[in-house]
Design an enzyme around this catalytic site. Structure first.
Site, mmCIF file in Angstrom:
data_model
loop_
_atom_site.group_PDB
_atom_site.id
_atom_site.type_symbol
_atom_site.label_atom_id
_atom_site.label_comp_id
_atom_site.label_asym_id
_atom_site.label_seq_id
_atom_site.Cartn_x
_atom_site.Cartn_y
_atom_site.Cartn_z
ATOM 1 N N LYS A 1 -5.039 28.756 61.215
ATOM 2 C CA LYS A 1 -3.776 28.820 61.961
ATOM 3 C C LYS A 1 -2.622 29.136 61.020
ATOM 4 O O LYS A 1 -2.753 28.986 59.788
ATOM 5 C CB LYS A 1 -3.536 27.502 62.702
ATOM 6 C CG LYS A 1 -3.481 26.279 61.802
ATOM 7 C CD LYS A 1 -3.627 24.996 62.613
ATOM 8 C CE LYS A 1 -3.480 23.784 61.715
ATOM 9 N NZ LYS A 1 -3.834 22.530 62.420
ATOM 10 N N TYR B 1 24.882 25.620 41.115
ATOM 11 C CA TYR B 1 25.776 24.991 42.096
ATOM 12 C C TYR B 1 26.025 23.527 41.768
ATOM 13 O O TYR B 1 25.107 22.787 41.411
ATOM 14 C CB TYR B 1 25.175 25.079 43.502
ATOM 15 C CG TYR B 1 25.301 26.441 44.117
ATOM 16 C CD1 TYR B 1 26.551 27.010 44.376
ATOM 17 C CD2 TYR B 1 24.160 27.172 44.451
ATOM 18 C CE1 TYR B 1 26.660 28.264 44.940
ATOM 19 C CE2 TYR B 1 24.259 28.424 45.032
ATOM 20 C CZ TYR B 1 25.515 28.968 45.272
ATOM 21 O OH TYR B 1 25.620 30.206 45.832
HETATM 22 C C1 LIG Z 1 -4.842 21.897 61.706
HETATM 23 C C2 LIG Z 1 -6.057 21.390 62.394
HETATM 24 C C3 LIG Z 1 -7.279 21.299 61.711
HETATM 25 C C4 LIG Z 1 -7.385 21.507 60.214
HETATM 26 O O1 LIG Z 1 -6.758 20.411 59.595
HETATM 27 P P1 LIG Z 1 -6.707 20.238 58.006
HETATM 28 O O2 LIG Z 1 -6.124 18.892 57.824
HETATM 29 O O3 LIG Z 1 -5.815 21.323 57.504
HETATM 30 O O4 LIG Z 1 -8.097 20.367 57.505
HETATM 31 C C5 LIG Z 1 -8.403 20.950 62.426
HETATM 32 N N1 LIG Z 1 -8.329 20.682 63.767
HETATM 33 C C6 LIG Z 1 -7.168 20.737 64.450
HETATM 34 C C7 LIG Z 1 -7.158 20.412 65.895
HETATM 35 C C8 LIG Z 1 -5.986 21.075 63.790
HETATM 36 O O5 LIG Z 1 -4.835 21.108 64.457
#
Ligand SMILES: *Cc1c(COP(=O)(O)O)cnc(C)c1O
Length: 360
Positions: free
Chosen positions: A35, A245
């Protein structure tokens, strides 16, 4: 190379996938969660590298991400969409052979009406109270689900990065109890943290994401990113001179200060200042000083004999989790904040040898 360069090691990512895969039994399948464009690292390059390593199941958050991943992977591998069936997504799910993770009774009914012969997964709420069907919602759609026959039943752990948290076992029990009400289908509960909790949490399919990219809680992961920032100016600052800054850093001695091209607009969060972040010239570490500007950071290079053309802020010595600690956040946020002004270079045998330097 005047631009800041983000080097993504596809072999390290593939090795991390294999290492996580080896944590579970032979009959447990290991997916890849890609994702947010593979946590910011480029799903179009990471996806094929994981496919070559043996992954056959992938997860994305949104249907559009799934369509882009399908184009990179070609037909065959399963691609699940974690947000399920959102309004307007049916056509894209059908066209690109994407399987939505149905998250609510309304999504189940909508899916049966719009895509009755398409594949789907179903997500159960085992106690995180974010996405998924709870017991009463599940009861209301058992008939449509028995007709749709989801190919995967999943749920997500809220506290997997805290192995001793009692919620882990509670969610596991709730998951089994809810899944037992459905027609038999492969089950999945574990993301990276869940893989590390051990075999009780693996079920039929695990879903690691951050561990693939070198992030905690997978402490044995190989770092997957190197970020080298170009030095665009070096100047001498007299004792008492302020830098950047707010003159937030004042030279305690006659100093040499390098100005590097990258800043908070590139994901070097302003909050890393003051967090003991270093910039590396090979083995030599130089402290980040002063505030982080939108496009620039400043580094005390007084102790370097020669200032190289680039200094590294992410490498095996200083990982995304180190920057996260300095900023009071998590490695996930550092990764997904890495901006699109970097030149992205993919390396490793898993990178296309003809075009190792290309944008995802
Ligand atoms: C993001 C996500 C994962 C992966 O999680 P990690 O902690 O990055 O391994 C797996 N399942 C679902 C439903 C997620 O939202």
């Amino acid at each position: 190379m005047a631009r800041a360069t983000l080097t993504i090691d596809l072999d390290a990512i593939a090795a991390n996938w294999r290492a996580l895969d080896a944590r579970s039994g032979r009959d447990v399948e290991t997916a890849g969660v890609l994702k947010a464009d593979a946590y910011g690292l480029g799903a179009a390059r990471v996806g094929p590298a994981l496919l070559a390593a043996g992954a056959r199941v992938f997860f994305v958050a949104l249907a559009e991400e799934g369509a882009a991943l399908r184009a990179a992977l070609g037909p065959g591998p399963a691609i699940h969409v974690l947000s399920g069936l959102l309004p307007g997504d049916a056509e894209i799910l059908r066209t690109h052979d994407l399987s939505p993770c149905l998250n609510s009774a309304a999504q189940v009914i909508d899916f049966e009406n719009t895509l009755p012969n398409h594949t789907c997964a179903v997500q159960l709420d085992s106690g995180m109270h974010r996405l998924g069907l709870n017991a009463s919602e599940l009861a209301s759609v058992l008939d449509p689900l028995s007709r749709l026959r989801p190919r995967l039943v999943l749920s997500h752990l809220a506290c997997a990065d805290a192995p001793d948290h009692p919620q882990n076992a509670n969610q596991r029990r709730a998951f089994i109890d809810l899944a037992n009400r459905l027609p038999p289908a492969p089950r999945s509960l574990a993301a990276t943290g869940g893989v590390l909790l051990g075999p009780d949490y693996h079920f039929d399919l695990t879903r690691p994401g951050v561990g693939l990219f070198g992030g905690l809680p997978f402490t044995e992961a190989r770092p997957a990113v190197t970020l080298a920032l170009p030095v665009i100016q070096v100047r001498e600052v007299a004792t008492g001179g302020g830098v950047g800054y707010g003159a937030a850093w004042v030279a305690p001695r006659p100093s040499r200060v390098a100005t590097l091209s990258a800043g908070y607009a590139d994901g070097l969060l302003r909050a890393i200042a003051g967090g003991a972040v270093q910039l590396f010239a090979g083995e030599r570490a130089c402290p980040l000083i002063g505030r982080v500007s939108m496009d620039l950071v400043t580094v005390d290079v007084t102790d370097l004999a020669d200032v190289p053309s680039h200094l590294e802020i992410l490498n095996a010595r200083q990982t995304v989790d180190d920057l996260a600690r300095a900023a009071g956040t998590i490695g996930y946020e550092i990764l997904t904040s890495l901006g699109d002004r970097y030149e992205r270079v993919y390396k490793g045998a898993a990178a296309d040898p003809g075009a190792i330097s290309g944008r995802a």
